[in-house]
Scaffold this motif. Sequence first.
Motif, PDB file in Angstrom:
ATOM      1  N   ILE A   1     -32.945 -50.976  16.660  1.00  0.00           N
ATOM      2  CA  ILE A   1     -34.129 -51.995  16.688  1.00  0.00           C
ATOM      3  C   ILE A   1     -34.280 -52.955  17.588  1.00  0.00           C
ATOM      4  O   ILE A   1     -33.180 -53.666  17.542  1.00  0.00           O
ATOM      5  CB  ILE A   1     -34.415 -52.103  15.350  1.00  0.00           C
ATOM      6  N   ALA A   2     -35.009 -52.987  18.389  1.00  0.00           N
ATOM      7  CA  ALA A   2     -35.290 -54.049  19.512  1.00  0.00           C
ATOM      8  C   ALA A   2     -34.962 -55.522  18.703  1.00  0.00           C
ATOM      9  O   ALA A   2     -35.471 -55.776  17.568  1.00  0.00           O
ATOM     10  CB  ALA A   2     -36.520 -54.233  20.179  1.00  0.00           C
TER      11      ALA A   2
ATOM     12  N   ALA B   1     -32.518 -43.772   3.389  1.00  0.00           N
ATOM     13  CA  ALA B   1     -32.097 -44.882   4.165  1.00  0.00           C
ATOM     14  C   ALA B   1     -32.759 -44.971   5.541  1.00  0.00           C
ATOM     15  O   ALA B   1     -33.303 -46.050   5.939  1.00  0.00           O
ATOM     16  CB  ALA B   1     -30.556 -44.913   4.775  1.00  0.00           C
ATOM     17  N   LYS B   2     -33.351 -43.815   6.326  1.00  0.00           N
ATOM     18  CA  LYS B   2     -34.332 -43.869   7.347  1.00  0.00           C
ATOM     19  C   LYS B   2     -35.619 -44.471   6.987  1.00  0.00           C
ATOM     20  O   LYS B   2     -36.184 -45.416   7.712  1.00  0.00           O
ATOM     21  CB  LYS B   2     -34.228 -42.524   7.907  1.00  0.00           C
TER      22      LYS B   2
ATOM     23  N   PRO C   1     -37.720 -48.192  14.349  1.00  0.00           N
ATOM     24  CA  PRO C   1     -36.125 -47.633  14.656  1.00  0.00           C
ATOM     25  C   PRO C   1     -36.073 -46.475  15.571  1.00  0.00           C
ATOM     26  O   PRO C   1     -37.010 -45.616  15.564  1.00  0.00           O
ATOM     27  CB  PRO C   1     -35.424 -47.290  13.368  1.00  0.00           C
ATOM     28  N   LYS C   2     -35.172 -46.327  16.583  1.00  0.00           N
ATOM     29  CA  LYS C   2     -35.083 -45.297  17.507  1.00  0.00           C
ATOM     30  C   LYS C   2     -33.649 -44.455  17.054  1.00  0.00           C
ATOM     31  O   LYS C   2     -32.810 -45.389  17.350  1.00  0.00           O
ATOM     32  CB  LYS C   2     -35.336 -45.565  18.930  1.00  0.00           C
TER      33      LYS C   2
ATOM     34  N   GLU D   1     -39.251 -49.271   6.733  1.00  0.00           N
ATOM     35  CA  GLU D   1     -40.214 -50.236   6.117  1.00  0.00           C
ATOM     36  C   GLU D   1     -39.672 -51.399   6.106  1.00  0.00           C
ATOM     37  O   GLU D   1     -40.621 -52.409   6.267  1.00  0.00           O
ATOM     38  CB  GLU D   1     -40.166 -49.790   4.400  1.00  0.00           C
ATOM     39  N   TRP D   2     -38.559 -51.711   6.179  1.00  0.00           N
ATOM     40  CA  TRP D   2     -37.828 -53.074   6.274  1.00  0.00           C
ATOM     41  C   TRP D   2     -38.186 -53.565   7.859  1.00  0.00           C
ATOM     42  O   TRP D   2     -38.772 -54.837   7.949  1.00  0.00           O
ATOM     43  CB  TRP D   2     -36.607 -53.012   6.262  1.00  0.00           C
ATOM     44  N   ALA D   3     -38.084 -52.768   8.896  1.00  0.00           N
ATOM     45  CA  ALA D   3     -38.511 -53.347  10.260  1.00  0.00           C
ATOM     46  C   ALA D   3     -40.050 -53.702  10.422  1.00  0.00           C
ATOM     47  O   ALA D   3     -40.256 -54.589  10.852  1.00  0.00           O
ATOM     48  CB  ALA D   3     -38.138 -51.973  11.049  1.00  0.00           C
ATOM     49  N   GLN D   4     -40.895 -52.905   9.594  1.00  0.00           N
ATOM     50  CA  GLN D   4     -42.353 -52.972   9.470  1.00  0.00           C
ATOM     51  C   GLN D   4     -42.534 -54.393   8.990  1.00  0.00           C
ATOM     52  O   GLN D   4     -43.210 -55.202   9.432  1.00  0.00           O
ATOM     53  CB  GLN D   4     -43.063 -51.974   9.120  1.00  0.00           C
TER      54      GLN D   4
END
Length: 235
Positions: free
Chosen positions: A198-199, A160-161, A176-177, A166-169
Amino acid sequence: MLRPRKFKELETKLGHRFKNQDLLERALTHASVRGGKIARFDNERLEFIGDRVLGLAIAEILNEQYPDANEGELARRYNRLVRGEACAKVARAISLGSHLILSDSEADSGGRDKTTILADAAEALLGAVFIDGGFDKARAVVHNLWREQSELVPEVAVDAKSALQEWAQGQGLALPKYTVISRKGPDHAPRFTAEVVIAGREPARGEGASKRIAEQAAATVLLTREGVGGPLVDN
């Protein structure tokens, strides 16, 4: 002024014959040879354009090849095909390094096989093709050079991480933090709560018997909330 077609072999591999040979030469010119000249004499601006051309063409290819794939799977495949390593692989397949115009110092330091330089030059070539012949020509080059890679990208289950990153990119978001919010229970049976941020998105939390599991759980919660499916495994 017309010049001999010194890049004829490269044009054959690309499947595009340039009307403007200066444009092709600029795509092959690394910034190390710029010296005091302004940026239009090297390939950085063309790389900027080619990056966008590549992204659109790859999205189109994946949409055609995987009509039943969800956004998460498409995003994972997309990120694997547009990243620098994939572009450099294409560049090596067409022997792009041998055509690059580099400074002596960059050439002597192995610049013709540096992944970053090759990847940037591959994108610059796409930008040059786009300017020289339009999007249809550039798309044809991408289909010619990237399609085999797109067919070889495996449909792998990801944790999941990794899926969230990859989704955020793919969405152009910050990475993600993760933060461990709390730890409860005895040492032999702890219970962790982790939060992922995620901002631009609401944070998500998850629990688990270890920090890693709690972070995976938090990532899964955020992915589910954003409607990103696909196979997720906790490894």
